[in-house]
Design an enzyme around this catalytic site. Structure first.
Site, PDB file in Angstrom:
ATOM      1  N   CYS A   1     -39.225  47.249 -64.144  1.00  0.00           N
ATOM      2  CA  CYS A   1     -39.039  48.267 -65.177  1.00  0.00           C
ATOM      3  C   CYS A   1     -37.538  48.401 -65.411  1.00  0.00           C
ATOM      4  O   CYS A   1     -36.791  48.819 -64.529  1.00  0.00           O
ATOM      5  CB  CYS A   1     -39.658  49.575 -64.677  1.00  0.00           C
ATOM      6  SG  CYS A   1     -39.521  50.904 -65.857  1.00  0.00           S
TER       7      CYS A   1
ATOM      8  N   CYS B   1     -30.561  59.304 -72.439  1.00  0.00           N
ATOM      9  CA  CYS B   1     -31.371  59.081 -73.652  1.00  0.00           C
ATOM     10  C   CYS B   1     -30.984  60.143 -74.673  1.00  0.00           C
ATOM     11  O   CYS B   1     -30.738  61.290 -74.311  1.00  0.00           O
ATOM     12  CB  CYS B   1     -32.857  59.192 -73.295  1.00  0.00           C
ATOM     13  SG  CYS B   1     -33.952  58.681 -74.627  1.00  0.00           S
TER      14      CYS B   1
ATOM     15  N   CYS C   1     -37.847  64.107 -74.949  1.00  0.00           N
ATOM     16  CA  CYS C   1     -39.269  64.361 -74.791  1.00  0.00           C
ATOM     17  C   CYS C   1     -39.416  65.397 -73.670  1.00  0.00           C
ATOM     18  O   CYS C   1     -38.769  65.267 -72.625  1.00  0.00           O
ATOM     19  CB  CYS C   1     -39.999  63.068 -74.462  1.00  0.00           C
ATOM     20  SG  CYS C   1     -39.690  61.805 -75.718  1.00  0.00           S
TER      21      CYS C   1
ATOM     22  N   CYS D   1     -40.230  64.411 -69.937  1.00  0.00           N
ATOM     23  CA  CYS D   1     -39.523  63.267 -69.337  1.00  0.00           C
ATOM     24  C   CYS D   1     -38.219  63.714 -68.693  1.00  0.00           C
ATOM     25  O   CYS D   1     -37.391  64.367 -69.335  1.00  0.00           O
ATOM     26  CB  CYS D   1     -39.246  62.221 -70.419  1.00  0.00           C
ATOM     27  SG  CYS D   1     -38.217  60.864 -69.842  1.00  0.00           S
TER      28      CYS D   1
ATOM     29  N   CYS E   1     -43.017  56.693 -63.774  1.00  0.00           N
ATOM     30  CA  CYS E   1     -42.668  56.881 -65.191  1.00  0.00           C
ATOM     31  C   CYS E   1     -42.099  58.274 -65.416  1.00  0.00           C
ATOM     32  O   CYS E   1     -42.707  59.259 -65.027  1.00  0.00           O
ATOM     33  CB  CYS E   1     -43.902  56.819 -66.087  1.00  0.00           C
ATOM     34  SG  CYS E   1     -44.706  55.271 -66.140  1.00  0.00           S
TER      35      CYS E   1
HETATM   36  N1  SAH Z   1     -37.995  55.572 -74.181  1.00  0.00           N
HETATM   37  C1  SAH Z   1     -39.122  54.719 -74.155  1.00  0.00           C
HETATM   38  C2  SAH Z   1     -39.266  53.946 -72.868  1.00  0.00           C
HETATM   39  C3  SAH Z   1     -38.984  54.676 -71.572  1.00  0.00           C
HETATM   40  S1  SAH Z   1     -40.124  55.920 -71.059  1.00  0.00           S
HETATM   41  C4  SAH Z   1     -40.380  55.491 -74.454  1.00  0.00           C
HETATM   42  O1  SAH Z   1     -40.324  56.720 -74.468  1.00  0.00           O
HETATM   43  O2  SAH Z   1     -41.392  54.854 -74.708  1.00  0.00           O
HETATM   44  C5  SAH Z   1     -41.486  54.995 -70.384  1.00  0.00           C
HETATM   45  C6  SAH Z   1     -42.833  55.725 -70.460  1.00  0.00           C
HETATM   46  O3  SAH Z   1     -42.919  56.771 -69.466  1.00  0.00           O
HETATM   47  C7  SAH Z   1     -43.089  56.395 -71.796  1.00  0.00           C
HETATM   48  O4  SAH Z   1     -44.383  56.187 -72.241  1.00  0.00           O
HETATM   49  C8  SAH Z   1     -42.864  57.822 -71.443  1.00  0.00           C
HETATM   50  O5  SAH Z   1     -43.441  58.650 -72.385  1.00  0.00           O
HETATM   51  C9  SAH Z   1     -43.468  57.916 -70.081  1.00  0.00           C
HETATM   52  N2  SAH Z   1     -43.092  59.144 -69.358  1.00  0.00           N
HETATM   53  C10 SAH Z   1     -41.946  59.848 -69.495  1.00  0.00           C
HETATM   54  N3  SAH Z   1     -41.943  60.927 -68.659  1.00  0.00           N
HETATM   55  C11 SAH Z   1     -43.103  60.898 -67.983  1.00  0.00           C
HETATM   56  C12 SAH Z   1     -43.657  61.710 -66.948  1.00  0.00           C
HETATM   57  N4  SAH Z   1     -43.013  62.749 -66.455  1.00  0.00           N
HETATM   58  N5  SAH Z   1     -44.890  61.390 -66.467  1.00  0.00           N
HETATM   59  C13 SAH Z   1     -45.532  60.296 -66.933  1.00  0.00           C
HETATM   60  N6  SAH Z   1     -45.047  59.481 -67.889  1.00  0.00           N
HETATM   61  C14 SAH Z   1     -43.853  59.769 -68.416  1.00  0.00           C
HETATM   62 FE1  SF4 Z   2     -36.159  59.039 -73.876  1.00  0.00          FE
HETATM   63 FE2  SF4 Z   2     -37.819  59.810 -71.929  1.00  0.00          FE
HETATM   64 FE3  SF4 Z   2     -38.498  60.230 -74.478  1.00  0.00          FE
HETATM   65 FE4  SF4 Z   2     -38.506  57.722 -73.491  1.00  0.00          FE
HETATM   66  S1  SF4 Z   2     -39.812  59.413 -72.856  1.00  0.00           S
HETATM   67  S2  SF4 Z   2     -37.612  58.433 -75.460  1.00  0.00           S
HETATM   68  S3  SF4 Z   2     -36.744  57.846 -72.065  1.00  0.00           S
HETATM   69  S4  SF4 Z   2     -36.738  61.147 -73.400  1.00  0.00           S
END
Ligand code: SAH
Ligand code: SF4
Length: 419
Positions: free
Chosen positions: A135, A142, A146, A149, A388
């Site tokens: 990964c 970022c 979100c 995250c 993740c």
């Molecule tokens: N920025 C990109 C890739 C990195 S995040 C994106 O958002 O797709 C990789 C994955 O992990 C994404 O699907 C994201 O939504 C998920 N993710 C982020 N925070 C998480 C959490 N706390 N628990 C489970 N999945 C999460």
């Molecule tokens: Fe950025 Fe996390 Fe959203 Fe992916 S899930 S776009 S890493 S804030």
């Protein structure tokens, strides 16, 4: 230290510092990792080699860098002994610095890495019975936030360079001992090729799912993945690479056309209200627009389906109605789709809880009954914060007070230096 020139990315509201493609080190030497073969040839010419010589040397050096994984020009045994110091004086073969390596009880490994100019980021290796997935991070921090995250609570520090991105894959091969006969071996070609094509590798797949939004660092991610996919480079098939985006619609088409890897989309919600809340980018590119871009994704087919990631947040996006609406939407847009259900991985201060296992199972069943595969992803590496959405570097975990103190100190030092 200061090995990064700063420039702004056009189109961004706030100028974001990024490293240029070539940033000589403090001693003036240039890191070759991350540069296309042609660029290496140009540099050799600029440094004084005849065009024909430059082309031949670039081909040889490229092979040593990406097929053999050497980190020292002295190990390049088919290059004349006198030529090797010439290379060493002008160039380096970089790797991100390893600050810390952690091992989870489930076999997952996480590395805290550092760029040459001192920024920390992370990569994670997840071994499974039939595959090993790395990964990879695309940014330090970022720009998107979100709500579920952990990385999203960091500010964007800067984009990673192609060298820092492909460097993660190379570092993983170093750590897993996956270069032919070790990284410094001086083998003849016949022996090498036999080893190189041998099966049984640990690192078989790459996901751009670490820190950052890869489609907001398109050029560098593209440059790095080209080296990963190049038959003369790391030679990993594009079918084994997946790029995950939170839904940067205008870049999706280019991702399919110009990079050609598998696509994963962080959908996470099926109504505007909920997606606006948990993936704020939805206010810019809504669900309909996003699904239309998925339907048009170059290379998507039933054999190469798009993955829709769906984080399961208790009492937020996990009802039966949400599951049925998900099936309806994916069918309405005729998407060759599979759904990945990710139980929310908690982190300190998060505003959400994980859905119960029963809820996740029921949600998965409804989507399956709708004819779409929806496996539940087992969280990996939670004990070392490698799952993740848990990635956030220690430097960024410092309290605001501590960071303020450090900033004040740095400002004082800068003032003192300028007097
Ligand atoms: N920025 C990109 C890739 C990195 S995040 C994106 O958002 O797709 C990789 C994955 O992990 C994404 O699907 C994201 O939504 C998920 N993710 C982020 N925070 C998480 C959490 N706390 N628990 C489970 N999945 C999460
Ligand atoms: Fe950025 Fe996390 Fe959203 Fe992916 S899930 S776009 S890493 S804030």
């Amino acid at each position: 230290m200061a090995d990064t020139n700063l420039m702004s990315i056009p189109g961004q509201v706030d100028p974001v510092p990024v490293a240029r493609d070539i940033t000589p080190r403090a001693d003036g030497r240039v890191d070759l990792i991350g540069l296309p073969k042609d660029r290496i040839r140009e540099l050799f010419e600029e440094a004084g080699l005849e065009p024909k010589q430059a082309k031949l040397r670039a081909k040889q050096v490229f092979h040593w860098l990406y097929h053999r994984g050497v980190i020292d020009f002295e190990a390049m045994t088919d290059i004349a002994k006198t030529m090797r110091p010439w290379l060493t004086e002008r160039f380096v073969i970089g790797r991100p610095e390893v600050v810390e390596a952690q091992h989870s009880t489930d076999g997952t490994r996480k590395w805290l890495l550092k760029t040459a100019d001192g920024h920390e980021f992370e990569m994670v290796f997840i071994p499974d019975a039939d595959r090993g997935t790395l990964c990879v991070s695309s940014q330090v921090g970022c720009t998107l936030n979100c709500r579920f995250c952990h990385t999203g609570t960091m500010k964007l520090v800067r984009n990673l360079t192609p060298g820092e991105i492909v460097g993660q894959v190379m570092l993983a091969r170093d750590a897993l001992g996956e270069w032919p006969k070790g990284s410094m071996a001086g083998l003849d070609d016949a022996e090498d090729e036999g080893h190189y094509t041998s099966d049984g590798r640990l690192l078989t797949n790459i996901v751009m799912m670490g820190m950052g939004e890869p489609l907001y660092n398109f050029d560098n991610v593209k440059g790095a993945l080209k080296l990963v996919m190049d038959g003369d480079g790391l030679a990993l098939s594009k079918r084994r690479i997946t790029l995950s985006t939170s839904g940067v619609v205008p870049m999706m088409d280019r991702c399919g056309e110009e990079i050609g890897v598998n696509l994963a989309v962080s959908l996470h919600a099926v109504t505007k209200e909920i997606r606006d809340e948990i993936v704020p980018l939805n206010k810019k590119y809504g669900i309909e627009e996003l699904l239309e871009a998925c339907a048009a994704y170059p290379g998507a087919s039933n054999a190469r389906r798009i993955t829709f990631e769906y984080v399961m947040l208790k009492d937020k996006n996990d009802s039966d109605e949400h599951a049925r609406e998900l099936v309806r939407l994916l069918k309405q847009y005729k998407l060759p789709a599979k759904v990945n259900l990710i139980p929310f991985n908690p982190w300190p201060g998060a505003a959400y809880d994980t859905s119960t296992p029963e809820r996740v199972k029921r949600f998965s069943d409804i989507v399956f009954e709708g004819g779409i595969s929806a496996p539940v992803r087992t969280p990996r590496g939670r004990d070392i914060d490698a799952a993740c959405g848990q990635l956030k570097t220690a430097a960024e975990k410092k309290s605001r007070a501590q960071r303020d103190r450090e900033a004040a100190k740095a400002a004082e030092a800068a003032e003192a230096a300028s007097v």
